[in-house]
Design a protein around this motif. Structure first.
Motif, mmCIF file in Angstrom:
data_model
loop_
_atom_site.group_PDB
_atom_site.id
_atom_site.type_symbol
_atom_site.label_atom_id
_atom_site.label_comp_id
_atom_site.label_asym_id
_atom_site.label_seq_id
_atom_site.Cartn_x
_atom_site.Cartn_y
_atom_site.Cartn_z
ATOM 1 N N ALA A 1 32.099 -14.775 56.789
ATOM 2 C CA ALA A 1 31.513 -16.100 57.027
ATOM 3 C C ALA A 1 32.592 -17.170 57.023
ATOM 4 C CB ALA A 1 30.464 -16.404 55.964
ATOM 5 N N ARG A 2 33.561 -17.043 56.143
ATOM 6 C CA ARG A 2 34.660 -18.008 56.084
ATOM 7 C C ARG A 2 35.503 -17.937 57.373
ATOM 8 N NH1 ARG A 2 36.712 -16.932 51.135
ATOM 9 N NH2 ARG A 2 35.317 -18.464 50.223
ATOM 10 N N SER A 3 35.738 -16.713 57.858
ATOM 11 C CA SER A 3 36.545 -16.568 59.078
ATOM 12 C C SER A 3 35.795 -17.033 60.325
ATOM 13 C CB SER A 3 36.986 -15.120 59.252
ATOM 14 O OG SER A 3 35.872 -14.307 59.539
ATOM 15 N N MET A 4 34.448 -17.042 60.263
ATOM 16 C CA MET A 4 33.662 -17.542 61.388
ATOM 17 C C MET A 4 33.562 -19.062 61.390
ATOM 18 S SD MET A 4 30.696 -14.609 61.522
ATOM 19 C CE MET A 4 29.516 -15.730 62.137
ATOM 20 N N GLY A 5 34.119 -19.709 60.373
ATOM 21 C CA GLY A 5 34.180 -21.162 60.363
ATOM 22 C C GLY A 5 33.060 -21.854 59.620
ATOM 23 N N GLN A 6 32.302 -21.123 58.822
ATOM 24 C CA GLN A 6 31.254 -21.780 58.050
ATOM 25 C C GLN A 6 31.876 -22.635 56.958
ATOM 26 O OE1 GLN A 6 28.426 -18.981 56.567
ATOM 27 N NE2 GLN A 6 27.451 -18.698 58.549
ATOM 28 N N SER A 7 31.211 -23.732 56.651
ATOM 29 C CA SER A 7 31.720 -24.627 55.613
ATOM 30 C C SER A 7 31.475 -24.004 54.242
ATOM 31 C CB SER A 7 31.029 -25.985 55.698
ATOM 32 O OG SER A 7 29.665 -25.866 55.347
ATOM 33 N N ASP A 8 32.142 -24.563 53.247
ATOM 34 C CA ASP A 8 31.977 -24.054 51.881
ATOM 35 C C ASP A 8 30.536 -24.203 51.402
ATOM 36 O OD1 ASP A 8 34.612 -23.312 51.720
ATOM 37 O OD2 ASP A 8 35.257 -25.170 50.752
ATOM 38 N N LEU A 9 29.895 -25.301 51.761
ATOM 39 C CA LEU A 9 28.505 -25.521 51.360
ATOM 40 C C LEU A 9 27.585 -24.481 51.973
ATOM 41 C CD1 LEU A 9 26.491 -27.277 49.829
ATOM 42 C CD2 LEU A 9 26.278 -28.666 51.899
ATOM 43 N N GLN A 10 27.803 -24.140 53.238
ATOM 44 C CA GLN A 10 26.994 -23.108 53.885
ATOM 45 C C GLN A 10 27.210 -21.749 53.236
ATOM 46 O OE1 GLN A 10 28.339 -23.552 57.906
ATOM 47 N NE2 GLN A 10 26.463 -24.623 58.535
ATOM 48 N N ILE A 11 28.430 -21.435 52.895
ATOM 49 C CA ILE A 11 28.723 -20.148 52.252
ATOM 50 C C ILE A 11 28.065 -20.087 50.881
ATOM 51 C CG2 ILE A 11 30.568 -18.743 51.273
ATOM 52 C CD1 ILE A 11 32.329 -19.701 53.604
ATOM 53 N N ILE A 12 28.128 -21.181 50.151
ATOM 54 C CA ILE A 12 27.520 -21.196 48.815
ATOM 55 C C ILE A 12 26.012 -21.041 48.913
ATOM 56 C CG2 ILE A 12 27.032 -22.693 46.840
ATOM 57 C CD1 ILE A 12 29.889 -23.802 47.189
ATOM 58 N N THR A 13 25.365 -21.796 49.801
ATOM 59 C CA THR A 13 23.901 -21.751 49.873
ATOM 60 C C THR A 13 23.362 -20.481 50.522
ATOM 61 O OG1 THR A 13 23.937 -23.036 51.921
ATOM 62 C CG2 THR A 13 23.629 -24.248 49.856
ATOM 63 N N ARG A 14 24.094 -19.890 51.441
ATOM 64 C CA ARG A 14 23.581 -18.715 52.144
ATOM 65 C C ARG A 14 24.005 -17.384 51.539
ATOM 66 N NH1 ARG A 14 24.392 -20.592 58.383
ATOM 67 N NH2 ARG A 14 22.933 -22.337 58.285
ATOM 68 N N HIS A 15 25.107 -17.355 50.823
ATOM 69 C CA HIS A 15 25.618 -16.072 50.345
ATOM 70 C C HIS A 15 25.761 -16.002 48.827
ATOM 71 C CE1 HIS A 15 26.346 -14.882 54.452
ATOM 72 N NE2 HIS A 15 27.037 -15.985 54.658
ATOM 73 N N ILE A 16 26.357 -17.004 48.231
ATOM 74 C CA ILE A 16 26.681 -16.917 46.800
ATOM 75 C C ILE A 16 25.462 -17.194 45.925
ATOM 76 C CG2 ILE A 16 28.108 -17.899 44.974
ATOM 77 C CD1 ILE A 16 30.328 -18.218 47.062
ATOM 78 N N LEU A 17 24.719 -18.269 46.196
ATOM 79 C CA LEU A 17 23.553 -18.581 45.370
ATOM 80 C C LEU A 17 22.483 -17.489 45.381
ATOM 81 C CD1 LEU A 17 22.994 -22.416 45.761
ATOM 82 C CD2 LEU A 17 23.813 -21.161 43.786
#
Length: 92
Positions: A63-79
């Protein structure tokens, strides 16, 4: 510091500090509130470890390599990965 206080001694101190004429429901709510204030540190430590573990997984890196922002990564994957433990720990 919060984890160093044993729960039993804290309950004894609370029972001695609260007046005997208080409403039992209010005493119960106060004790639950204080115990949850003391007990959050252990859960926070475990959630932090899970978060650090999840952020190194391959789907987060993708997701990071596809250019998603940190907020998107946190809300979609980490949380969502940490909610399962948080829900179970909160119900116990």
């Amino acid at each position: 510091v919060l984890m160093s206080v044993p729960d039993f001694y804290l309950l004894l101190a609370l029972a001695a500090a609260l007046p005997a004429y208080m409403n039992p429901v209010l005493v119960y709510v106060l004790i639950i509130g204080i115990l949850s204030f003391v007990g959050w540190a252990g859960m926070a430590r475990i959630i932090r470890g899970m978060t650090l573990s999840v952020r190194e997984r391959e789907y987060v890196e993708a997701a990071r390599s596809m250019g998603q922002s940190d907020l998107q990564i946190i809300t979609r994957h980490i949380l969502p990965s940490t909610f399962s433990y948080a829900i179970v720990a909160a119900t116990m």
